[in-house]
Design an enzyme around this catalytic site. Structure first.
Site, PDB file in Angstrom:
ATOM      1  N   SER A  99       0.821  -1.211   0.000  1.00 35.38           N
ATOM      2  CA  SER A  99       0.000   0.000   0.000  1.00 35.38           C
ATOM      3  C   SER A  99       0.854   1.260   0.000  1.00 35.38           C
ATOM      4  O   SER A  99       0.506   2.269  -0.607  1.00 35.38           O
ATOM      5  CB  SER A  99      -0.942  -0.011   1.207  1.00 35.38           C
ATOM      6  N   ASP A 154      10.320   1.701  -1.230  1.00 35.05           N
ATOM      7  CA  ASP A 154       9.439   0.615  -0.803  1.00 35.05           C
ATOM      8  C   ASP A 154       8.916   0.863   0.609  1.00 35.05           C
ATOM      9  O   ASP A 154       9.288   1.840   1.263  1.00 35.05           O
ATOM     10  CB  ASP A 154      10.214  -0.715  -0.856  1.00 35.05           C
ATOM     11  N   GLY A 155       8.114  -0.057   1.070  1.00 32.94           N
ATOM     12  CA  GLY A 155       7.599  -0.013   2.436  1.00 32.94           C
ATOM     13  C   GLY A 155       8.239  -1.112   3.265  1.00 32.94           C
ATOM     14  O   GLY A 155       9.118  -1.821   2.802  1.00 32.94           O
ATOM     15  N   ALA A 156       7.796  -1.257   4.493  1.00 28.81           N
ATOM     16  CA  ALA A 156       8.266  -2.348   5.345  1.00 28.81           C
ATOM     17  C   ALA A 156       7.160  -2.707   6.318  1.00 28.81           C
ATOM     18  O   ALA A 156       6.247  -1.913   6.555  1.00 28.81           O
ATOM     19  CB  ALA A 156       9.530  -1.932   6.097  1.00 28.81           C
ATOM     20  N   LYS A 167      10.184  -7.315   5.954  1.00 30.18           N
ATOM     21  CA  LYS A 167       9.521  -6.945   4.716  1.00 30.18           C
ATOM     22  C   LYS A 167       8.932  -8.197   4.101  1.00 30.18           C
ATOM     23  O   LYS A 167       9.340  -9.290   4.436  1.00 30.18           O
ATOM     24  CB  LYS A 167      10.535  -6.335   3.730  1.00 30.18           C
ATOM     25  N   GLY A 170       3.597  -8.482   1.912  1.00 33.28           N
ATOM     26  CA  GLY A 170       2.783  -8.257   0.709  1.00 33.28           C
ATOM     27  C   GLY A 170       3.088  -9.289  -0.363  1.00 33.28           C
ATOM     28  O   GLY A 170       2.511  -9.259  -1.451  1.00 33.28           O
ATOM     29  N   GLU A 176      11.677  -8.017  -4.397  1.00 40.62           N
ATOM     30  CA  GLU A 176      12.003  -6.711  -3.814  1.00 40.62           C
ATOM     31  C   GLU A 176      13.446  -6.697  -3.307  1.00 40.62           C
ATOM     32  O   GLU A 176      14.141  -5.695  -3.411  1.00 40.62           O
ATOM     33  CB  GLU A 176      11.023  -6.329  -2.710  1.00 40.62           C
ATOM     34  N   LYS A 194       4.577   0.835  12.281  1.00 42.88           N
ATOM     35  CA  LYS A 194       5.523  -0.209  11.893  1.00 42.88           C
ATOM     36  C   LYS A 194       6.666  -0.369  12.897  1.00 42.88           C
ATOM     37  O   LYS A 194       7.493  -1.252  12.758  1.00 42.88           O
ATOM     38  CB  LYS A 194       6.107   0.106  10.505  1.00 42.88           C
TER      39      LYS A 194
HETATM   40  O1  LIG Z   1       5.990  -7.663   0.082  1.00 44.07           O
HETATM   41  C1  LIG Z   1       5.673  -6.514   0.331  1.00 44.07           C
HETATM   42  C2  LIG Z   1       6.594  -5.468   0.806  1.00 44.07           C
HETATM   43  O2  LIG Z   1       7.633  -5.944   1.585  1.00 44.07           O
HETATM   44  C3  LIG Z   1       5.895  -4.312   1.481  1.00 44.07           C
HETATM   45  O3  LIG Z   1       6.803  -3.266   1.476  1.00 44.07           O
HETATM   46  C4  LIG Z   1       5.481  -4.552   2.905  1.00 44.07           C
HETATM   47  O4  LIG Z   1       4.633  -5.672   2.988  1.00 44.07           O
HETATM   48  C5  LIG Z   1       4.737  -3.320   3.494  1.00 44.07           C
HETATM   49  O5  LIG Z   1       3.520  -3.173   2.878  1.00 44.07           O
HETATM   50  P1  LIG Z   1       2.544  -1.962   3.203  1.00 44.07           P
HETATM   51  O6  LIG Z   1       3.143  -0.742   2.634  1.00 44.07           O
HETATM   52  O7  LIG Z   1       1.253  -2.332   2.533  1.00 44.07           O
HETATM   53  O8  LIG Z   1       2.406  -1.887   4.683  1.00 44.07           O
END
Ligand SMILES: O=C[C@H](O)[C@H](O)[C@H](O)COP(=O)(O)O
Length: 216
Positions: A99, A154-156, A167, A170, A176, A194
């Site tokens: 997301s 990216d996110g974590a 990570k 998702g 990634e 987080k």
């Molecule tokens: O596999 C997905 C990645 O590692 C995402 O960066 C992680 O799951 C965080 O997702 P989100 O931004 O939806 O919290």
């Protein structure tokens, strides 16, 4: 970081005999709020202090941390003006999954459409991101054609006080990591939800992926 005392909107009817009790309740509430703010600040401080590779703090609210040459950052609510500090025209960009990353990809699409960014090549970390980026008109590539990336965003799922990350919840675990390892710089944007004291601290499932590729 700016700390604001929360407004305590207490509608207490004070009767003479209860005044002392109510005042001490109010005092305790104020003390508890103060302690909460104090300890959350200490925790934030730990996040900065303990990092071996000094992270760059872009903003505290939302919390955006940039690690150089270390596996990544998360940018859920990164504003366009913050984004363009890191992304410039002509870059090859790793596009994360989730997301948070979806928000970044959307912003990059907007900046390309408005002409603020040009000539961007994106290397997506999942089919989902690939589809989103393609729909936004972002030119896409793969690691085979662009093995060196300027930046990955990216996110974590979790960040501990040493800035270790979980990570992959998702589902983009392998791709990634390959994309981010090939990037000169990685930006991970995370909000407070987080932050954990230790990895696994969120109590949610730990992502594990078993791949056959190169197993021998
Ligand atoms: O596999 C997905 C990645 O590692 C995402 O960066 C992680 O799951 C965080 O997702 P989100 O931004 O939806 O919290």
């Amino acid at each position: 970081m700016e700390n604001k005392m929360p407004d305590l909107n207490l509608n207490l009817k004070l009767h003479d005999e209860n005044v002392h009790g109510y005042l001490s309740l109010l005092r305790n509430l104020l003390l508890a709020s103060f302690m909460l703010l104090l300890f959350s600040d200490i925790f934030c401080g730990c996040v900065i202090r303990y990092k071996l590779v000094k992270p760059e703090i872009i903003s505290w609210s939302p919390r955006i941390i940039v690690f150089h040459n270390v596996l990544c950052i998360e940018l859920k609510y990164l504003r366009s003006d913050q984004l363009v500090e890191y992304v410039s025209s002509g870059m090859v960009l790793g596009l994360g999954t989730g997301s948070t990353a979806a928000f970044v990809v959307y912003k990059i699409g907007q900046l390309l459409a408005s002409g603020q960014l040009t000539n961007i090549i994106g290397v997506p970390t999942s089919k989902r991101t690939q589809e989103q980026a393609a729909a936004l008109g972002i030119t896409l590539s793969i690691l085979g054609d662009h093995p060196k990336l300027d930046l990955a965003i990216d996110g974590a799922n979790e960040v501990d006080p040493n800035l270790n990350l979980v990570k992959g919840r998702g589902g983009a675990l392998l791709r990634e990591k390959m994309v981010e390892a090939a990037s000169n710089k990685c930006v991970v944007v995370v909000d407070d939800s987080k932050l954990v004291i230790g990895l696994g601290g969120s109590g949610l499932a730990m992502p594990v992926q078993v791949v056959q590729f190169c197993w021998k």
